[in-house]
Design a protein around this motif. Sequence first.
Motif, PDB file in Angstrom:
ATOM      1  N   GLN A  78       0.853  -1.188   0.000  1.00  0.00           N
ATOM      2  CA  GLN A  78       0.000   0.000   0.000  1.00  0.00           C
ATOM      3  C   GLN A  78       0.884   1.231   0.000  1.00  0.00           C
ATOM      4  OE1 GLN A  78      -3.331   0.736   0.275  1.00  0.00           O
ATOM      5  NE2 GLN A  78      -3.936  -1.387  -0.108  1.00  0.00           N
ATOM      6  N   VAL A  79       0.683   2.127  -0.937  1.00  0.00           N
ATOM      7  CA  VAL A  79       1.493   3.350  -0.937  1.00  0.00           C
ATOM      8  C   VAL A  79       0.600   4.586  -0.979  1.00  0.00           C
ATOM      9  CG1 VAL A  79       3.542   2.330  -2.011  1.00  0.00           C
ATOM     10  CG2 VAL A  79       1.714   3.240  -3.462  1.00  0.00           C
ATOM     11  N   ALA A  80       1.167   5.688  -0.472  1.00  0.00           N
ATOM     12  CA  ALA A  80       0.468   6.973  -0.525  1.00  0.00           C
ATOM     13  C   ALA A  80       1.461   8.033  -0.969  1.00  0.00           C
ATOM     14  CB  ALA A  80      -0.104   7.309   0.839  1.00  0.00           C
ATOM     15  N   GLY A  81       0.961   9.248  -1.174  1.00  0.00           N
ATOM     16  CA  GLY A  81       1.809  10.343  -1.653  1.00  0.00           C
ATOM     17  C   GLY A  81       3.073  10.480  -0.829  1.00  0.00           C
ATOM     18  N   GLY A  82       4.216  10.598  -1.510  1.00  0.00           N
ATOM     19  CA  GLY A  82       5.480  10.769  -0.824  1.00  0.00           C
ATOM     20  C   GLY A  82       6.204   9.468  -0.544  1.00  0.00           C
TER      21      GLY A  82
ATOM     22  N   LEU B 217       9.305   9.010  -5.837  1.00  0.00           N
ATOM     23  CA  LEU B 217       8.240   9.129  -4.844  1.00  0.00           C
ATOM     24  C   LEU B 217       6.881   9.044  -5.525  1.00  0.00           C
ATOM     25  CD1 LEU B 217       9.694  12.206  -2.915  1.00  0.00           C
ATOM     26  CD2 LEU B 217      10.115   9.786  -2.449  1.00  0.00           C
ATOM     27  N   VAL B 218       5.927   8.496  -4.817  1.00  0.00           N
ATOM     28  CA  VAL B 218       4.547   8.540  -5.290  1.00  0.00           C
ATOM     29  C   VAL B 218       4.108  10.007  -5.220  1.00  0.00           C
ATOM     30  CG1 VAL B 218       2.186   7.804  -4.821  1.00  0.00           C
ATOM     31  CG2 VAL B 218       4.104   6.222  -4.450  1.00  0.00           C
ATOM     32  N   PRO B 219       3.565  10.559  -6.308  1.00  0.00           N
ATOM     33  CA  PRO B 219       3.201  11.978  -6.295  1.00  0.00           C
ATOM     34  C   PRO B 219       2.222  12.291  -5.159  1.00  0.00           C
ATOM     35  CG  PRO B 219       2.975  11.045  -8.500  1.00  0.00           C
ATOM     36  CD  PRO B 219       3.239   9.906  -7.580  1.00  0.00           C
ATOM     37  N   PRO B 220       2.351  13.465  -4.551  1.00  0.00           N
ATOM     38  CA  PRO B 220       1.418  13.851  -3.492  1.00  0.00           C
ATOM     39  C   PRO B 220      -0.020  13.751  -4.006  1.00  0.00           C
ATOM     40  CG  PRO B 220       3.204  15.427  -3.655  1.00  0.00           C
ATOM     41  CD  PRO B 220       3.373  14.480  -4.795  1.00  0.00           C
ATOM     42  N   GLY B 221      -0.915  13.246  -3.189  1.00  0.00           N
ATOM     43  CA  GLY B 221      -2.316  13.144  -3.592  1.00  0.00           C
ATOM     44  C   GLY B 221      -2.673  11.825  -4.245  1.00  0.00           C
ATOM     45  N   VAL B 222      -1.654  11.017  -4.562  1.00  0.00           N
ATOM     46  CA  VAL B 222      -1.919   9.717  -5.190  1.00  0.00           C
ATOM     47  C   VAL B 222      -1.721   8.636  -4.130  1.00  0.00           C
ATOM     48  CG1 VAL B 222      -1.102   8.073  -6.938  1.00  0.00           C
ATOM     49  CG2 VAL B 222      -1.150  10.528  -7.447  1.00  0.00           C
ATOM     50  N   SER B 223      -2.618   7.620  -4.111  1.00  0.00           N
ATOM     51  CA  SER B 223      -2.383   6.492  -3.212  1.00  0.00           C
ATOM     52  C   SER B 223      -3.048   5.243  -3.782  1.00  0.00           C
ATOM     53  CB  SER B 223      -2.918   6.781  -1.813  1.00  0.00           C
ATOM     54  OG  SER B 223      -4.310   6.976  -1.870  1.00  0.00           O
TER      55      SER B 223
ATOM     56  N   ARG C 265       4.880  22.173  -2.616  1.00  0.00           N
ATOM     57  CA  ARG C 265       4.692  20.733  -2.453  1.00  0.00           C
ATOM     58  C   ARG C 265       4.404  20.433  -0.986  1.00  0.00           C
ATOM     59  NH1 ARG C 265       6.417  17.212  -6.448  1.00  0.00           N
ATOM     60  NH2 ARG C 265       7.199  15.675  -4.958  1.00  0.00           N
ATOM     61  N   PRO C 266       3.437  19.564  -0.720  1.00  0.00           N
ATOM     62  CA  PRO C 266       3.019  19.335   0.668  1.00  0.00           C
ATOM     63  C   PRO C 266       4.059  18.565   1.472  1.00  0.00           C
ATOM     64  CG  PRO C 266       1.865  17.850  -0.829  1.00  0.00           C
ATOM     65  CD  PRO C 266       2.656  18.779  -1.688  1.00  0.00           C
ATOM     66  N   VAL C 267       4.011  18.757   2.786  1.00  0.00           N
ATOM     67  CA  VAL C 267       4.925  18.042   3.690  1.00  0.00           C
ATOM     68  C   VAL C 267       4.101  17.435   4.813  1.00  0.00           C
ATOM     69  CG1 VAL C 267       6.813  19.602   3.203  1.00  0.00           C
ATOM     70  CG2 VAL C 267       5.328  20.078   5.152  1.00  0.00           C
ATOM     71  N   ALA C 268       4.701  16.495   5.557  1.00  0.00           N
ATOM     72  CA  ALA C 268       3.986  15.887   6.677  1.00  0.00           C
ATOM     73  C   ALA C 268       3.939  16.855   7.856  1.00  0.00           C
ATOM     74  CB  ALA C 268       4.668  14.587   7.084  1.00  0.00           C
ATOM     75  N   GLU C 269       5.076  17.487   8.103  1.00  0.00           N
ATOM     76  CA  GLU C 269       5.141  18.363   9.265  1.00  0.00           C
ATOM     77  C   GLU C 269       6.321  19.313   9.118  1.00  0.00           C
ATOM     78  OE1 GLU C 269       6.089  16.224  12.815  1.00  0.00           O
ATOM     79  OE2 GLU C 269       5.657  17.921  14.135  1.00  0.00           O
ATOM     80  N   ARG C 270       6.146  20.523   9.546  1.00  0.00           N
ATOM     81  CA  ARG C 270       7.279  21.457   9.533  1.00  0.00           C
ATOM     82  C   ARG C 270       7.983  21.369  10.868  1.00  0.00           C
ATOM     83  NH1 ARG C 270       6.852  25.184   5.296  1.00  0.00           N
ATOM     84  NH2 ARG C 270       8.180  26.633   6.402  1.00  0.00           N
ATOM     85  N   LEU C 271       9.315  21.401  10.842  1.00  0.00           N
ATOM     86  CA  LEU C 271      10.084  21.225  12.069  1.00  0.00           C
ATOM     87  C   LEU C 271      10.864  22.499  12.386  1.00  0.00           C
ATOM     88  CD1 LEU C 271      11.590  17.748  11.122  1.00  0.00           C
ATOM     89  CD2 LEU C 271       9.658  18.168  12.655  1.00  0.00           C
TER      90      LEU C 271
ATOM     91  N   CYS D 159       9.255  14.678   5.869  1.00  0.00           N
ATOM     92  CA  CYS D 159       8.715  14.514   4.529  1.00  0.00           C
ATOM     93  C   CYS D 159       7.449  13.688   4.527  1.00  0.00           C
ATOM     94  CB  CYS D 159       9.738  13.853   3.619  1.00  0.00           C
ATOM     95  SG  CYS D 159      11.296  14.708   3.583  1.00  0.00           S
ATOM     96  N   LEU D 160       6.680  13.897   3.507  1.00  0.00           N
ATOM     97  CA  LEU D 160       5.458  13.143   3.290  1.00  0.00           C
ATOM     98  C   LEU D 160       5.817  11.691   2.989  1.00  0.00           C
ATOM     99  CD1 LEU D 160       2.604  14.371   3.139  1.00  0.00           C
ATOM    100  CD2 LEU D 160       2.816  14.318   0.644  1.00  0.00           C
ATOM    101  N   GLY D 161       5.054  10.768   3.534  1.00  0.00           N
ATOM    102  CA  GLY D 161       5.174   9.389   3.078  1.00  0.00           C
ATOM    103  C   GLY D 161       6.085   8.504   3.912  1.00  0.00           C
ATOM    104  N   GLN D 162       6.962   9.078   4.712  1.00  0.00           N
ATOM    105  CA  GLN D 162       7.834   8.227   5.520  1.00  0.00           C
ATOM    106  C   GLN D 162       8.192   8.970   6.791  1.00  0.00           C
ATOM    107  OE1 GLN D 162      11.103   6.587   3.283  1.00  0.00           O
ATOM    108  NE2 GLN D 162      12.097   5.898   5.161  1.00  0.00           N
ATOM    109  N   ALA D 163       7.956   8.346   7.925  1.00  0.00           N
ATOM    110  CA  ALA D 163       8.025   9.051   9.198  1.00  0.00           C
ATOM    111  C   ALA D 163       9.409   9.604   9.509  1.00  0.00           C
ATOM    112  CB  ALA D 163       7.574   8.125  10.312  1.00  0.00           C
ATOM    113  N   ASP D 164      10.475   8.846   9.151  1.00  0.00           N
ATOM    114  CA  ASP D 164      11.798   9.278   9.615  1.00  0.00           C
ATOM    115  C   ASP D 164      12.578  10.053   8.558  1.00  0.00           C
ATOM    116  OD1 ASP D 164      12.015   7.224   7.893  1.00  0.00           O
ATOM    117  OD2 ASP D 164      13.503   6.089   9.039  1.00  0.00           O
TER     118      ASP D 164
END
Lengths: 577, 476
Positions: A127-131, A148-154, A192-198, A369-374
């Motif tokens: 299963q994959v999602a954007g990023g 990377l899987v384009p943002p918005g695609v899963s 381009r979207p991100v998971a979180e800003r640090l 980054c989007l798509g992967q926690a670390d």
Amino acid sequence: MSGTIIKISGPTVVAREMAQTRMFNRVAVGRIGLLGEVIRVRRDEATIQVYEDTTGLALGDEVSDAGEPLLVELGPGLLGSIFDGVQRPLDVLAAEHGDWIARGLKLPALPRDRQWVFTPLVRPGTQVAGGACVGAIQETEKIQHRVLVPPGVSGTVLEIRGGTFTVTETIAVLDDDRPLAMLQRWPVRTPRPVAERLPPVVPFITGQRVFDMLFPVASGGTVIVPGGFGTGKTVVEQTLAKYAQADIIIYIGCGERGNEMTEVLADFPHLKDPTTGLPLMQRTVLVINTSNMPVAARETSIYTGITLAEYYRDMGYSVALMADSTSRWAEATREISARLEEMPGEEGYPTYLATKLAEFYERGGCVRCLGQADRQGSVTIVSAISPPGGDFSEPVTQSSMQVAGALWALDSDLAHRRHFPAINWKRSFSLYAAPLDPWFRAQVAPDWPQLRIDLAALLQKEEELQEIVQLVGIDALQDQERIALEVSRLVREEYLRQNAFSQIDAACPLEKQYWILKALLLFLHYCRERLKQGWAIEQLLGSPFRAELERMKETPPRDCVQQARAMIEKMGQEVGK
Amino acid sequence: MDDLITREYETVSGIAGPLLFLERARTASMGEMVEILLPSGETRRGQVIELSEQHAIIQVLEETTGLGIAGTRVRLTESAAMMDLSPDLLGRRFNGVGLPIDGLPPIIPEARMEIIGRPLNPVARDKPAHFIQTGISTIDGLNTLVRGQKLPIFSGAGLPAKELAAQILRQANVREDLPSPPSPFKGEAKVGASAFAIVFAAMGVTFREASYFLQEFERGGVMEHTVVFLNLADDPTIERLLTPRYALTTAEYFAFTQGRHVLVILTDMAAYCEALRQIATAREEIPGRRGYPGYMYSDLASIYERAGRIRGKAGSITQLPILTMPDDDITHPIPDLTGYITEGQIVLSRELHRKGIFPPIDVLPSLSRLMNLGIGPGKTREDHRAVADQLYALYAQGRDVRRLAAIVGEEGLTDSDRRLLKLAQDFEQEFVNQGEQDRDIDGTLDLGWKFLRYLPKDRLTRVKPELIEKHYGANG
């Protein structure tokens, strides 16, 4: 979908029968198909900014709407490329169409025939999602290009293949038969979207003493570099592009000189990346729209550059974006705005200038980054600004200053004395200094922050003493004050000044920065103690310590650190710590 | 549908300042040149600068005096402004829009080019790398001119910019592999028969000033290598907007088709900018700083950027624009925007001029950005960079001391300050003030060392010890 031209004024064109179009759609204008972008829609009339010279266009000429916005091509092969403001590859353009840039040429940004070795990193059924990273390509010796899987695609990966492919070939298929290729497109004006800003906590190491020590910038931070002409903005940008520590450098030559770009093009392939030792071009993308190239493309060049930066950030890299200069971008905005007959704000700039600037600067930052926690990446923005008459009160400098985390103010007086980098230490500031202190303490030396405070205090002291000297002459000063003045001069000459063209001094590692400054400050302490013991000032100025300090920056780092340590010990022995 | 073939209109609906409005001119295209036919039979020229359904806006190159609505016809030429090109242009004289004014017939063109010019692909450019010896110490030593550079002279009203430009023309020598011949441009002519060309464009200058240059060309024997474009102060203002473009198109032809090293002199860029402002105002555009249009930067760039070298081509274009700073103000938009585009500037100082110093070049605000590309071992001398940096630093300090001395008196100065004060003084009187003398680069650098010796060796922190050893001499 197409309309016809009813008005032409400079780089803007108005076309009728365009009711179906949308804002910022890409269009082809006239018989030779000049590239343009819709910037206003009113009833069935669309106003278009044209990225090429409009000479020869006539009323009634056709305008055809591509039905999609201006897109940036993303994929392997970007590194080492040289693009214009709308991402046409300038080297290919020169090879195929000659020395002068003709109009109406359409060229893909990424070569379509080049083959890349793709290694899948997920199995069918995942299963994959954007990023999400589905595979990788070794783009250069150091940089692994993550697909990377384009943002918005899963969805679910149905099929994925390793092997050799061109950028447009299908490398994976998601459910519902959606193919995935290495080549992806992204609208140039959309972040381009991100998971979180640090929050930024790691410094962007420039190798320049005045920056790293006095006004450090965080990786993911934003710094503006305003200065009148001849104060060395471009040299600062280029020095950073050469010596700063970053995985990827995006260099935007926005409305600047052709010959300067030639220097970059000639030098970079021969220079080595300070961290990897590989050719510098392998980590660099150049976006070049010189001052004589069309104004509207100058406006876009900044967005093209930042989109490329975000793309590599999303793969988890630290990216530094050099924008030289943001003022030329702002002026392009002003020109377009004037053609739209919008009500002007300050100095003729559109009233939305501050908003647009802030939006641009906010695309920098340190992110998860989007798509992967670390996976973390960053975009650091170094923005040169060319204030008219060197006057910082103008709108571009002021609006930028409100958003930027650091200001490196260039000073024409210092530049006239050939003190480079001509950073005015009274005007400059960095809001990143305190957040970065823990890093410097842990990675370089526990007293790094203290050295910065002492250095700033000494420079401040010099300022006060100079005022007295200006009024009543140097005789009015006591020896303790005179020696402070002398050491401060030494600090300016031997520490703050740095020769961008010297082989050894062009980049100064943090450790070397630390030890030279420590030695300099201890020398002041040493002199003061000696004066108390009755030594004469002349004796101290002729001291071998001073001579040694004067040669230190031109000493290779390792020897320099040793020398400084030995010297500090010796001074300590002589006068007591 | 006969609209499509219509090339002549009688639909003039208005005239305002230098602009003429033409209604329903459906077949006109942007940038197209037009002929305006007056009822008297007289013809004037114009250019389409804006098109809309209501009207085409035409900027009239000559004056609009005597132009009326009734009976005036406008004929489209189907062509943008073009320059006819051939080697026979050398030695000829043209007006501001490329028409001969020397009484000779028009040339037979070998090529025609649009004067707007296409932007040069940055990738196609070659890095400037050749030192041009001008024989002037403040330029050669401290602000070195390099082939392919654009280096303007920032002057003030009444300051001797033209004398300086003429001296550069007389003395400029392009050091390559050849030993330097005594008289530069002439020298090169001897060596390579026709290795160089001069393109001179006058915009809005007086007859007196233009004829000074023409006499200089005669005197230097370079007239047969020169193409002259003259738009004098009493010539039509709007023509001025095209003059530098005719000149640069010619320069590009000689540089990149004929393989010559072309030196372009553009004077006075301030007059050009005035014309630009005039048109912008007539079009009721939103004015930028001091009434100049917001696109003046881009417009000036389209002129100044037409300098440089191209990879794989022999020739080069070096630009020496001259501009008069209004009220000697370097922050005025004209010098300011110019400085942001050009590769440095040579700034003339009224103070030095008043002291009788020639050329009155103030080295502190002067700059050559390409200096490093043209100097050093094999090009000039290994100590060049260091001498220049050190002289700059010491002279700047010397000027500070001079200010200080004015307040506290010379008695209040330390010994080292007194040395600096003397250095600043003598530097201006000897190094800067060279008059008509032609100094080669060795002479310039050796003279520089003379002033460095005013201070003890250990104060020369910008010079490497081995260079000090070599050049400072025993006394110190």
